[in-house]
Design an enzyme around this catalytic site. Structure first.
Site, short mmCIF file in Angstrom:
data_model
loop_
_atom_site.label_atom_id
_atom_site.label_comp_id
_atom_site.label_asym_id
_atom_site.label_seq_id
_atom_site.Cartn_x
_atom_site.Cartn_y
_atom_site.Cartn_z
N CYS A 113 0.82 -1.23 0.00
CA CYS A 113 0.00 0.00 0.00
C CYS A 113 0.85 1.27 0.00
O CYS A 113 0.32 2.37 -0.18
CB CYS A 113 -0.96 0.00 1.18
SG CYS A 113 -1.88 -1.53 1.33
N HIS A 131 -2.84 6.79 2.57
CA HIS A 131 -3.40 5.52 2.06
C HIS A 131 -4.77 5.29 2.70
O HIS A 131 -4.95 5.50 3.91
CB HIS A 131 -2.43 4.38 2.38
CG HIS A 131 -3.05 3.03 2.21
ND1 HIS A 131 -3.71 2.68 1.06
CD2 HIS A 131 -3.13 1.97 3.05
CE1 HIS A 131 -4.17 1.44 1.20
NE2 HIS A 131 -3.84 0.99 2.40
N ASN A 177 -10.34 -0.23 0.51
CA ASN A 177 -8.89 -0.19 0.54
C ASN A 177 -8.36 -0.83 -0.75
O ASN A 177 -8.47 -2.03 -0.93
CB ASN A 177 -8.39 -0.96 1.77
CG ASN A 177 -6.87 -0.98 1.88
OD1 ASN A 177 -6.16 -0.83 0.89
ND2 ASN A 177 -6.37 -1.20 3.09
C1 LIG Z 1 -9.65 -5.00 10.75
C2 LIG Z 1 -10.26 -4.10 11.82
C3 LIG Z 1 -11.32 -3.20 11.21
C4 LIG Z 1 -10.91 -4.98 12.87
O1 LIG Z 1 -11.42 -4.17 13.91
P1 LIG Z 1 -11.19 -4.60 15.41
O2 LIG Z 1 -11.81 -3.57 16.24
O3 LIG Z 1 -9.72 -4.85 15.59
O4 LIG Z 1 -12.03 -5.90 15.46
P2 LIG Z 1 -11.66 -7.34 16.03
O5 LIG Z 1 -10.90 -8.12 15.02
O6 LIG Z 1 -11.07 -7.19 17.40
O7 LIG Z 1 -13.10 -7.91 16.17
C5 LIG Z 1 -14.08 -7.33 17.03
C6 LIG Z 1 -15.35 -8.11 16.90
O8 LIG Z 1 -15.94 -7.87 15.61
C7 LIG Z 1 -16.12 -9.11 14.93
N1 LIG Z 1 -15.89 -8.90 13.50
C8 LIG Z 1 -14.72 -8.98 12.83
N2 LIG Z 1 -14.92 -8.69 11.54
C9 LIG Z 1 -16.23 -8.44 11.39
C10 LIG Z 1 -17.03 -8.08 10.30
N3 LIG Z 1 -16.52 -7.92 9.06
N4 LIG Z 1 -18.34 -7.87 10.52
C11 LIG Z 1 -18.88 -8.01 11.74
N5 LIG Z 1 -18.18 -8.36 12.83
C12 LIG Z 1 -16.85 -8.56 12.66
C13 LIG Z 1 -15.11 -10.05 15.54
O9 LIG Z 1 -15.48 -11.39 15.39
C14 LIG Z 1 -15.15 -9.61 16.98
O10 LIG Z 1 -16.28 -10.14 17.61
P3 LIG Z 1 -16.22 -10.60 19.14
O11 LIG Z 1 -15.92 -9.34 19.91
O12 LIG Z 1 -17.58 -11.15 19.37
O13 LIG Z 1 -15.13 -11.61 19.23
C15 LIG Z 1 -9.18 -3.22 12.50
O14 LIG Z 1 -8.33 -4.00 13.30
C16 LIG Z 1 -8.35 -2.49 11.50
O15 LIG Z 1 -8.84 -1.67 10.76
N6 LIG Z 1 -7.03 -2.75 11.46
C17 LIG Z 1 -6.18 -2.14 10.48
C18 LIG Z 1 -6.22 -2.97 9.25
C19 LIG Z 1 -5.72 -2.23 8.04
O16 LIG Z 1 -5.89 -1.04 7.94
N7 LIG Z 1 -5.12 -2.98 7.13
C20 LIG Z 1 -4.65 -2.46 5.92
C21 LIG Z 1 -3.36 -1.82 6.10
S1 LIG Z 1 -2.77 -1.41 4.57
#
Ligand SMILES: CC(C)(COP(=O)(O)OP(=O)(O)OC[C@H]1O[C@@H](n2cnc3c(N)ncnc32)[C@H](O)[C@@H]1OP(=O)(O)O)[C@@H](O)C(=O)NCCC(=O)NCCS
Length: 318
Positions: free
Chosen positions: A119, A244, A274
């Protein structure tokens, strides 16, 4: 031995962008996987994204965006002597995309290479283009970020499939009497390489969301500030901040810490998802098209992603 005289500086003459026609809303995804519009919008900020179908490759996307940038620049294909394609999702590694994209655009025998900094790829490629022009290795460069992430993402993995999407953005970079692409600040954190990866040819993209989130919201605003400093530009004087488009919460956290109070902040993720190396030129091209940013104003670009890699520079908006 002789060396060519390079140009004093380089500038972006024009941008272009392209997204596939197929709009996929959060409700569309909720019909396939266990997710919902509220979760996606509140955690990531995306309302909809575009998925390319089997009939459209990452090369097709690149040709569309590159063709638009070329048309907007007023240059002919024959004026381009270097094509750099930033991508981390080619369908196959050999041959590269750049040569085929150049051929489709009618660019004759240019230097042509692909660059994988995920990215951060577009910012790396823009720096390489600018430096090639200043060193005299190239005259006019077509830089394209193109991604078909959907071919490397498992639709059933809701941690990734609601985030990543397809698209392309491009820039025509030319010599300039005064510098209009600032020094790049780039780097990497290979110790966190496992945080975003495709393990092998039969795997899909996997990410440790929270590791990436923490890194992006704590390690990157100093990089953005350093890019301003090295260009001699105060964040308060920026007309635009184009990070990004990874996650709206990441974008807003970095923007807050940067203190670019007058800058229009790119929020293209809302409608594009993204798109990795494509996201910065896609966002800025659309902002220019919609008259949201002034020609001649300064934009700070900040790419970051798998690797982990990052790169940032200030540019003058064409
Ligand atoms: C991926 C991201 C959105 C996840 O958010 P988060 O707050 O870390 O979420 P978690 O993985 O801890 O999950 C939280 C809850 O949501 C749930 N969940 C995960 N994905 C889900 C989805 N697509 N829809 C609904 N629920 C979802 C999980 O199962 C979890 O449930 P639980 O609390 O019952 O166990 C976040 O971590 C993020 O944006 N990270 C950066 C990733 C990024 O930018 N990558 C690209 C870089 S170039």
């Amino acid at each position: 031995m002789k060396l060519p005289a390079g140009a004093p500086g380089a500038k972006v003459l024009a941008f272009g962008h392209y997204q596939p026609a197929n709009v996929v809303t959060n409700d569309d995804l909720a019909k396939i996987i266990e997710t919902n519009d509220e979760w996606i919008q509140s955690r990531v900020g995306i309302k909809e994204r575009r998925f390319a179908g089997p009939e459209e490759s990452e090369i097709d996307l690149a040709v569309q965006a590159g063709g638009k940038a070329l048309a907007a620049s007023g240059l002919a294909a024959s004026d381009i002597d270097l094509v750099i394609v930033a991508t981390c999702t080619p369908e196959a590694p050999i041959p590269n995309l750049a040569g085929r994209v150049a051929h489709r655009l009618g660019v004759q025998a240019p230097g042509a290479y692909d660059l994988n900094a995920a990215c951060a790829g577009f910012c790396y490629a823009l720096a390489a283009a600018s430096d090639s022009i200043r060193a005299g290795s190239a005259k006019n460069v077509l830089v394209i970020g193109t991604e078909k992430l959907t071919q490397w993402v498992d639709i059933n993995d809701r941690a990734t499939s609601v985030i990543f999407a397809d698209g392309a953005g491009a820039a025509v970079v030319v010599p300039s009497e005064t510098p209009a692409i600032g020094p790049v600040v780039w780097g990497s954190a290979g110790d966190k390489a496992d945080a975003i990866m495709i393990q092998d040819r039969s795997s899909s993209l996997h990410q440790e969301g929270q590791t990436v989130f923490r890194w992006a919201t704590t390690a990157l605003h100093p990089v953005a500030k350093e890019a301003c400093e090295r260009a001699g530009v105060a964040p308060a004087d920026l007309a635009a901040f184009v990070p990004h488009q990874a996650n709206l919460r990441i974008i807003e956290a970095i923007a807050r810490k940067l203190g670019a109070d007058k800058a229009v902040v790119a929020r293209d993720i809302v409608l594009a998802g993204n798109t990795s190396a494509a996201s910065i030129p896609l966002a800025l091209s659309r902002m220019i098209e919609q008259g949201e940013v002034p020609s001649g104003g300064l934009a700070l670009l900040l790419g970051f992603g798998a690797g982990l890699t990052y790169a940032s520079q200030v540019i003058e908006i064409p």
